[in-house]
Design a protein around this motif. Sequence first.
Motif, PDB file in Angstrom:
ATOM      1  N   THR A  79      36.962 -41.911  -1.714  1.00 34.94           N
ATOM      2  CA  THR A  79      37.983 -41.958  -0.665  1.00 34.94           C
ATOM      3  C   THR A  79      38.562 -43.364  -0.544  1.00 34.94           C
ATOM      4  N   ASP A 101      40.029 -46.165   2.312  1.00 32.24           N
ATOM      5  CA  ASP A 101      40.311 -46.600   3.674  1.00 32.24           C
ATOM      6  C   ASP A 101      40.076 -48.098   3.773  1.00 32.24           C
ATOM      7  N   GLY A 108      36.281 -47.273   1.338  1.00 35.37           N
ATOM      8  CA  GLY A 108      36.037 -45.893   0.959  1.00 35.37           C
ATOM      9  C   GLY A 108      34.582 -45.635   0.605  1.00 35.37           C
ATOM     10  N   ASP A 132      41.248 -40.967   3.928  1.00 36.09           N
ATOM     11  CA  ASP A 132      40.191 -41.811   4.481  1.00 36.09           C
ATOM     12  C   ASP A 132      38.874 -41.039   4.543  1.00 36.09           C
ATOM     13  N   THR A 133      37.782 -41.782   4.667  1.00 36.87           N
ATOM     14  CA  THR A 133      36.440 -41.207   4.548  1.00 36.87           C
ATOM     15  C   THR A 133      36.155 -40.154   5.615  1.00 36.87           C
ATOM     16  N   PHE A 152      38.144 -36.965   4.955  1.00 36.62           N
ATOM     17  CA  PHE A 152      37.631 -36.201   3.817  1.00 36.62           C
ATOM     18  C   PHE A 152      36.325 -35.498   4.182  1.00 36.62           C
ATOM     19  N   ALA A 199      45.945 -34.945   4.598  1.00 39.24           N
ATOM     20  CA  ALA A 199      44.939 -34.724   3.562  1.00 39.24           C
ATOM     21  C   ALA A 199      45.210 -33.426   2.812  1.00 39.24           C
TER      22      ALA A 199
END
Length: 489
Positions: A263, A265, A269, A305-306, A309, A339
């Motif tokens: 990911t 961010d 990530g 972003d984490t 996700f 997303a």
Amino acid sequence: MGPLLRLKVLIEDGAARTARTSHSLPTKMLELHSGSDCVLSVRFDPSAPEGCICMDSVQAFNLRLAKNEVYTFKPFEVPPQGSTMPFDLCDLDLEVRLLPRSLVAARALAPIVRVDTNKLAQAFQEQALGSVVAMNQSFVLAMEEEAPDIKDTTSGSRPMVDVALRVTCANTLEEEEQAQILAGYHCYRGLLTPHTKLYFNAIRPSQNGSSHQSGGGELSGEWAPHTYADFQGASSASPQLVLEHPRHRPPPKNRRDTVDVHTQDSEGGELFTVKKALLRPCIALTTAIRNDSAESPSPICVDVDTLTFDRVLIFLEARACGQDPPLWSLHLLEDLQRAATVLGLRPLMAYCQNRLGQLSDNLKLWRFQEVVKANNQGRSILILDGMVLDVTDWLHQHPGGSTIIPAQALNVDCGRFFEIYHASRESFLYLHDFYLGEVHPADRSMVQQGRGEYPSDDFLHQLRQYTTWRLAVSGGHSGDHLHLGRSAR
């Protein structure tokens, strides 16, 4: 299942491995009514004080119980054979560390203390066999040190050391069986049997006081030194623990049914290892999912972003299990929609659009007397800058308490209260979840300001920047403190 039990906790260090109580029990195991995954093995003992449960400090620590406090327990029954998910543990990972004060006081601390893992496994089985073992559960075992050249000066025998074990991984399915489950497998406890494979990792304090595995690498979930009295005085000067005949979990097999997703961010990530079948609905990842090369492919980098996700995976797992996805807060839907676009995940896009569509279908213009009537009937409906917000079901979670809003903010525009009591603008994010519509333009003049004060222009400007999703309202009379929602596009 038997009734709930209210029992006072008594600590008896050095007592039997099984807790005891004089209360008649339908089972031989108890768990807390809420708040812990640990299960307590317990036996009936008529000599135990009435209304009490006696346990040692390690058991109390696992359940996070305080001495002489009363807690609610409930009987626990091991799921029968043939249940949907097996309950017998096939393997456990345990981290091992020394309790320094347990070392024989008559001799100086040796720089290295050796413990045989075969004997450690045998001692652990003797203590915990037939009991339910949970993630992060702790155990303390007295072990003979494997140092034949060092003898206890009093008895001439090998010195004894106390070691602390903590469960860091538990499985009721073998690796191959886990691979066959698309979603929903999560093991946090199970029954220890003679066939459970045990793996050990030695933990030692570093020079800066943090903890490390003996093979190197930072350890998360540090064991607090004040957990047991034996830990008092623990420091980097404590001996290093070395496990003889080490038992380490075999490295995972090179599986072709998973793919690594990285990911993006501000924190750099994270890397997620995900089953390809779970990601199949993500059209944008089709090429990577269909790659069956024997070589380990490079991670897939996605512009998500984490945290978002993580929610995407929860959505996919729920879908794979035939369950409804969570009803996420509306302020999260924008990130989820983005997303869904990045991943080509049409079901998630449809979910977001459906949630927003349902909201739009229920929005309306409220007459002021409708708001007053609803509040008189026990609801808590607020007016904020002309918005109508239903906070009835949220009141008990209000950080300021459940009484201040009904006492001060009903049937008035609460903008000034909101500005005074909410210094952080994070609260703006949740307004969408409470939104019912707008006060009818013809009734706006009937709404008095809370405390007789208007909110500041700066507050209203910030509020309106966060609430661009409001209904477009026409026919109102504009003014310095009148907001009729965003313009229709």
